[in-house]
Design a protein around this motif. Sequence first.
Motif, short mmCIF file in Angstrom:
data_model
loop_
_atom_site.label_atom_id
_atom_site.label_comp_id
_atom_site.label_asym_id
_atom_site.label_seq_id
_atom_site.Cartn_x
_atom_site.Cartn_y
_atom_site.Cartn_z
N LEU A 175 -53.44 -27.26 -52.91
CA LEU A 175 -54.42 -26.23 -52.53
C LEU A 175 -54.34 -25.94 -51.04
N ASN A 176 -54.23 -26.99 -50.24
CA ASN A 176 -54.19 -26.82 -48.78
C ASN A 176 -52.99 -25.97 -48.36
N ALA A 177 -51.85 -26.20 -48.99
CA ALA A 177 -50.63 -25.46 -48.62
C ALA A 177 -50.80 -23.97 -48.92
N ALA A 211 -62.54 -20.11 -54.95
CA ALA A 211 -61.41 -19.53 -54.21
C ALA A 211 -60.43 -18.85 -55.16
N MET A 212 -60.18 -19.47 -56.30
CA MET A 212 -59.24 -18.88 -57.25
C MET A 212 -59.80 -17.59 -57.84
N TYR A 213 -61.07 -17.61 -58.25
CA TYR A 213 -61.67 -16.40 -58.82
C TYR A 213 -61.73 -15.28 -57.78
N ALA A 241 -66.64 -12.85 -58.06
CA ALA A 241 -66.14 -14.22 -58.20
C ALA A 241 -67.28 -15.20 -58.46
N VAL A 242 -68.43 -15.00 -57.81
CA VAL A 242 -69.60 -15.85 -58.05
C VAL A 242 -70.04 -15.73 -59.51
N LYS A 290 -50.05 -12.90 -54.59
CA LYS A 290 -49.34 -14.19 -54.65
C LYS A 290 -50.30 -15.37 -54.59
N VAL A 291 -51.38 -15.24 -53.78
CA VAL A 291 -52.37 -16.32 -53.70
C VAL A 291 -52.98 -16.56 -55.08
N ALA A 292 -53.38 -15.46 -55.74
CA ALA A 292 -53.98 -15.58 -57.07
C ALA A 292 -53.00 -16.21 -58.05
#
Length: 742
Positions: free
Chosen positions: A735-737, A666-668, A638-639, A688-690
């Motif tokens: 994003l928080n949710a 966070a997304m990557y 991800a980095v 699902k998060v992705a």
Amino acid sequence: MTNSKIAWTMTDEAPALATYAFLPILRAYSKGSGIDIELKDISLVGRIIANFPEKLSADQKITDYLVQLGDLAKTKAANIIKLPNISASIPQLQSAIEELQAAGYDIPSFPEEPKNDAEKALRERFAAVLGSAVNPVLREGNSDRRPAASVKKFAQKNPHKMMKDWPKSGSKAAVVHMDGKDFYESEKSTTLGKACDVKIEFVAGDGKATVLKEKVSLLEGEVVDTAVMNVAALRRFYGAQIDEAKKQGVLLSLHLKATMMKISDPIMFGHCVSVYYQAALDKHADLLKEIGANVNNGLADVLEKLDRLPADKKAEIEADIAAVYETRPALAMVDSRKGITNLHVPNNIIVDASMPNVVRDGGRMWNNDDQLQDCIAMVPDRSYATIYKEILEDAKKLGQFDPSTMGSVANVGLMAQKAEEYGSHDKTFEAPANGSIRVVDDSGSTLLEQTVEVGDIFRMCQVKDIPIQDWVGLTVRRAKAAGTPAIFWLDEKRGHDTEIIKKVNQYLPSHDTKGLDIRILPPQEAMTFSLKRIRKGEDTIAATGHVLRDYLTDLFPILELGTSARMLSIVPLLKGGGLFETGAGGSAPKHVQQLVKEGHLRWDSLGEYCALVPSLEMIAENTGNEKATVLAETLDAAVARYLENARSPSRKVNELDNRGSTFFLAMYWAQTLAAQSKDEAMKARFAKVAEDLGKNEAKITEELLAAQGKPVDLGGYFLPDPKKVEAQMRPSPTLNAIIDAL
């Protein structure tokens, strides 16, 4: 099986603000992986509160997390992510105390000029909070600091834009240092044949001895040094450079480290202030003394204390100070809009962060017209000034360095167990009169002795044998792993280095060095050697003592990467644990100022992201936790995507800032976790998060950008309001949710 623990430090300024954005994500992603993230408050206010609990209410008191982490660092279980913290100067300490008092904390005020034994004792208690209070406690290992491969590759492919050409017409820029009677010349050193206790005492001209420090316990094989800065010679040096800068028509600047070297360097800073403003300060000396003005805290302290005077007297002194500028050279500016000069506050210009910028800016600093101008950079002591002189002269001759092609200088730093100068604070003294200061062992024998004149600065430093052995071994391992030359930056003409050279030569043969290029060179020659390789795109390892470790790991990364915050800093602890440092915080105050002014935080948390990878890898290696392996591998990937897609924070308002960068990381990370096949449960959990982060990318970035462009109220600088900070650093409901649902 009990969960593994990562201790995440809550520190100060920009890194602390960024923690509010990233830590909820880290905790959510690591949930269920057998890893707990524990927050430990070692901020400046946290350290003050922990050290002065007597009059605090139960809900105000906090654990002394620094002591707790210091104990942890001496165990195999240690896994500490250490963010940059404030090495507090006295003005910073006083400001933090004022904020605490205003918030209802019954904390005593700092006694600048102790008038009795009680105030002297109080000042001693505050010494545990001042300066480099954190690093010597946590650094129970030596340092392995280098750019991560992905970071260096990205930097060469996308070179930063901050490098400025050196003027083709020639430059008047210079680094200047003393040529005698400094710490370098006076240093005496010895290696102990057996363990003993010593005391430090001042001996007056009449032979009367006064104990300055009652007891220091030393180990067999420990290297002990004493050195003296002659203040009369120091003041002559300052006077000569003031005259030279005026003659040359260049800016004058002073480069010390009054935060980490919290006793010696503020005194040296104060002497420069008093020499530069001598006409005004001498004229009003008695009155300034009466109101408690302290030049060691900079001109700002003098100006602030003038408020204690009648308006007409205040105006008279201010006019006399203003008149000084008509006969003195112009000073380098910290903030020309506010009239803040290089000599205003000792912690404003710190040598390891300021000198790289002089090189980067073509030998120039900012003048009163907010323009870059050639400067004379004063670095008084020769112990390390020569490295800056060498790189400055190299750039004057060969031109600016090219971030797209230049090589790297990784560092292996000798810093474990309060090594060298940074461990000298409680053994640094101003000579009360002419005489001598000596170190006497418990048999009554004098180990080391220095002749002193009144006001001279004496310091005693130590470095233990086990850290030296570890440092030599770590240097060999890094040279093998990197396949590049390793240079011990040691000067046989310097007392301390002579003893260290003996130990390096003693311990190297116990390691397999076949095929390795390992050398010992004085710092100036080591710099020359490294610069030749840098310009050819070749890498080198610098094995250095603690102070040079600080200096070099700012100098080269600022030129290569644009910031030292992007360095990977691993500290393999002597007892087997790990301390993972996340970069340098020298620019952190400016980042906070920008956030408060216009709602934009440009702090780059790349250092935190990179430090987490080896932290997670260590958990996997020590416990066999495969989920930790997956988290480490996917974070590393991800980095790389974060860098490839240029998601680092912009310097400009209404563009991507730390909060947006944290979202993209966070997304990557979620996408990489969802794509891996080593752990099906984690794959399913993050699918699902992705998906949710990806499909809401535009909405989230819009919500994050909407938080910018207006002033921000954090509720305090040293003691910000957690609710206000969280609202600012987590401004995207979408994003928080998604994160909180994990």
